[in-house]
Design a protein around this motif. Structure first.
Motif, PDB file in Angstrom:
ATOM      1  N   SER A   1      37.143   2.300   0.606  1.00 46.10           N
ATOM      2  CA  SER A   1      37.222   0.840   0.684  1.00 46.10           C
ATOM      3  C   SER A   1      37.300   0.246  -0.721  1.00 46.10           C
ATOM      4  CB  SER A   1      35.994   0.292   1.398  1.00 46.10           C
ATOM      5  OG  SER A   1      34.846   0.403   0.558  1.00 46.10           O
TER       6      SER A   1
ATOM      7  N   SER B   1      32.681   5.467  11.891  1.00 49.75           N
ATOM      8  CA  SER B   1      33.752   6.435  12.149  1.00 49.75           C
ATOM      9  C   SER B   1      33.610   7.672  11.260  1.00 49.75           C
ATOM     10  CB  SER B   1      35.124   5.785  11.917  1.00 49.75           C
ATOM     11  OG  SER B   1      35.339   4.732  12.834  1.00 49.75           O
TER      12      SER B   1
ATOM     13  N   SER C   1      33.321 -10.748   8.729  1.00 47.16           N
ATOM     14  CA  SER C   1      34.418  -9.876   9.162  1.00 47.16           C
ATOM     15  C   SER C   1      34.495  -8.613   8.307  1.00 47.16           C
ATOM     16  CB  SER C   1      35.748 -10.638   9.090  1.00 47.16           C
ATOM     17  OG  SER C   1      36.834  -9.809   9.435  1.00 47.16           O
ATOM     18  N   VAL C   2      34.352  -8.768   6.987  1.00 43.09           N
ATOM     19  CA  VAL C   2      34.397  -7.618   6.085  1.00 43.09           C
ATOM     20  C   VAL C   2      33.209  -6.696   6.344  1.00 43.09           C
ATOM     21  CG1 VAL C   2      34.255  -6.894   3.670  1.00 43.09           C
ATOM     22  CG2 VAL C   2      35.708  -8.823   4.300  1.00 43.09           C
TER      23      VAL C   2
ATOM     24  N   HIS D   1      34.560 -14.906   6.750  1.00 46.49           N
ATOM     25  CA  HIS D   1      35.302 -13.818   6.120  1.00 46.49           C
ATOM     26  C   HIS D   1      34.351 -12.691   5.717  1.00 46.49           C
ATOM     27  CE1 HIS D   1      38.105 -11.538   3.783  1.00 46.49           C
ATOM     28  NE2 HIS D   1      37.574 -11.869   2.608  1.00 46.49           N
TER      29      HIS D   1
ATOM     30  N   ASP E   1      32.212  -0.429  10.734  1.00 48.99           N
ATOM     31  CA  ASP E   1      33.084   0.416  11.561  1.00 48.99           C
ATOM     32  C   ASP E   1      33.565   1.640  10.787  1.00 48.99           C
ATOM     33  OD1 ASP E   1      32.813  -1.357  13.635  1.00 48.99           O
ATOM     34  OD2 ASP E   1      34.697  -2.416  13.245  1.00 48.99           O
ATOM     35  N   ILE E   2      33.888   1.442   9.496  1.00 47.77           N
ATOM     36  CA  ILE E   2      34.329   2.560   8.661  1.00 47.77           C
ATOM     37  C   ILE E   2      33.220   3.604   8.535  1.00 47.77           C
ATOM     38  CG2 ILE E   2      34.922   3.227   6.288  1.00 47.77           C
ATOM     39  CD1 ILE E   2      36.418   0.571   6.035  1.00 47.77           C
TER      40      ILE E   2
ATOM     41  N   THR F   1      31.585  -6.292   9.117  1.00 45.66           N
ATOM     42  CA  THR F   1      31.833  -5.591  10.380  1.00 45.66           C
ATOM     43  C   THR F   1      32.813  -4.441  10.172  1.00 45.66           C
ATOM     44  OG1 THR F   1      31.448  -7.618  11.662  1.00 45.66           O
ATOM     45  CG2 THR F   1      32.681  -5.847  12.743  1.00 45.66           C
ATOM     46  N   GLU F   2      33.856  -4.700   9.388  1.00 47.72           N
ATOM     47  CA  GLU F   2      34.845  -3.670   9.088  1.00 47.72           C
ATOM     48  C   GLU F   2      34.204  -2.503   8.341  1.00 47.72           C
ATOM     49  OE1 GLU F   2      39.037  -3.113   6.571  1.00 47.72           O
ATOM     50  OE2 GLU F   2      38.142  -5.105   6.832  1.00 47.72           O
ATOM     51  N   MET F   3      33.331  -2.809   7.375  1.00 54.14           N
ATOM     52  CA  MET F   3      32.655  -1.754   6.621  1.00 54.14           C
ATOM     53  C   MET F   3      31.743  -0.934   7.533  1.00 54.14           C
ATOM     54  SD  MET F   3      33.792  -1.945   3.570  1.00 54.14           S
ATOM     55  CE  MET F   3      32.625  -0.873   2.770  1.00 54.14           C
TER      56      MET F   3
ATOM     57  N   TYR G   1      25.944  -5.707   4.286  1.00 55.06           N
ATOM     58  CA  TYR G   1      25.208  -5.434   5.526  1.00 55.06           C
ATOM     59  C   TYR G   1      23.978  -6.346   5.639  1.00 55.06           C
ATOM     60  CZ  TYR G   1      22.157  -3.008   8.839  1.00 55.06           C
ATOM     61  OH  TYR G   1      21.320  -2.717   9.887  1.00 55.06           O
TER      62      TYR G   1
END
Length: 309
Positions: A34, A115, A104-105, A101, A111-112, A107-109, A45
């Motif tokens: 990232s 995974s 959203s970032v 924003h 998810d990364i 949440t994306e972090m 977080y």
């Protein structure tokens, strides 16, 4: 001088650290490909889960250098991840608010990271995974106790069972310290019942302070009118005094009230509660009126306080 046993243990711990940091990718400058470092990802977080907080709180709880944290927060603000707003209660303080924003970032972090872990551990069977997770939990419990000197403090939202506990401890405290009779407990029970029965999570909230997992404090904010809320059921156990948990509970309550859009926060207390009164004054409350009463047995002075944002 280190003993042979200590040297051997140190070697094993360092060997594990070298393995784990490499295995999890912690040696990379950025987190899992990232644009953010591991420290920045952790801060995102925390900000996403707190919604509103202060830099001083993050510095204390994450053990970060204030200058380093300030530089990261400045980058976050320039990137539109957070906004900074002066505290209306204390002009010297600034509140950090995560933007849409930023959420959203974050949440994306998350998810990364999820995974990555899922893929890394996908070859383990159920027994291996259970053993691994249990071992990690054990490490966290042991080292957590050591690094906090067995003084792990936290504040969370209320949940089932908390309100009954608040009624009990407030009744016991004021009976023991001030000789209040059962009418006081009835009043607290009525206040608590009204809060639960008419609970509106968009405009009302309860918070519980915990010390080493034990409940030691509480505070509740209820809606009275469109622009006015009431602070209720404030309690702090004697064993938690000196940890600034009372101040943190009030700060959480007022931060929520300000963010929700209330213009006023009101409260009723008794003159006996000197520590609580001091905290109310420090937070910006002004005494509106006093009246003598014997509603709880012994004669006492009721006080009504108000804070205007």
């Amino acid at each position: 001088m280190l003993t042979k046993m200590n040297i051997e243990n140190i070697r094993k711990i360092r060997r594990f650290n070298r393995f784990y940091t490499g295995y999890m990718g912690f040696l990379n400058r950025k987190m899992l490909g990232s644009d953010y470092s591991f420290t920045e990802a952790r801060l995102l977080y925390e900000l996403a889960h707190r919604k509103m907080t202060k830099a001083s709180v993050l510095t204390a709880e994450l053990a970060l250098d204030p200058g380093y944290l300030s530089r990261i927060l400045t980058r976050f603000e320039k990137a539109g991840l957070i906004s900074k707003q002066p505290c209306k209660i204390d002009g010297r303080s600034t509140r950090l608010i995560i933007t849409d924003h930023g959420t959203s970032v974050a949440t994306e972090m998350g998810d990364i990271a999820n995974s990555f872990i899922d893929k890394k551990l996908s070859t383990l069977n159920d027994n291996q995974l259970s053993t691994l997770v249990s071992a990690m939990e054990g490490i966290g419990e042991i080292l957590g106790e050591q690094t906090t000197s067995k003084q792990t403090v936290s504040i969370r939202n209320h949940r089932p069972g908390d309100i009954g506990w608040i009624i009990q401890v407030l009744g016991e405290q004021c009976s023991s310290e001030f000789g209040f009779n059962q009418n006081f407990e009835v009043a607290m029970a009525q206040s608590a019942t009204n809060f639960i029965s008419n609970y509106d999570p968009s405009a009302e909230r309860g918070w519980i302070a915990e010390l080493n997992g034990e409940r030691v404090g509480s505070i509740v904010l209820t809606k009275e009118k469109e622009s006015t809320s009431t602070l209720r059921l404030f309690y702090l156990s004697p064993k938690a005094r000196g940890l600034k948990l009372g101040q943190r509970l009030i700060d959480e309550c007022l931060s929520f009230a300000e963010k929700t859009g209330y213009r006023h926060v009101e409260l009723k207390t008794t003159k006996n509660l000197k520590t609580a009164r001091h905290l109310y004054q420090k937070a910006g409350f002004q005494l509106v009126k006093e009246e003598t009463s014997s509603e709880f047995g012994p004669a006492h002075t009721n006080q009504y306080w108000r804070l205007t944002f």
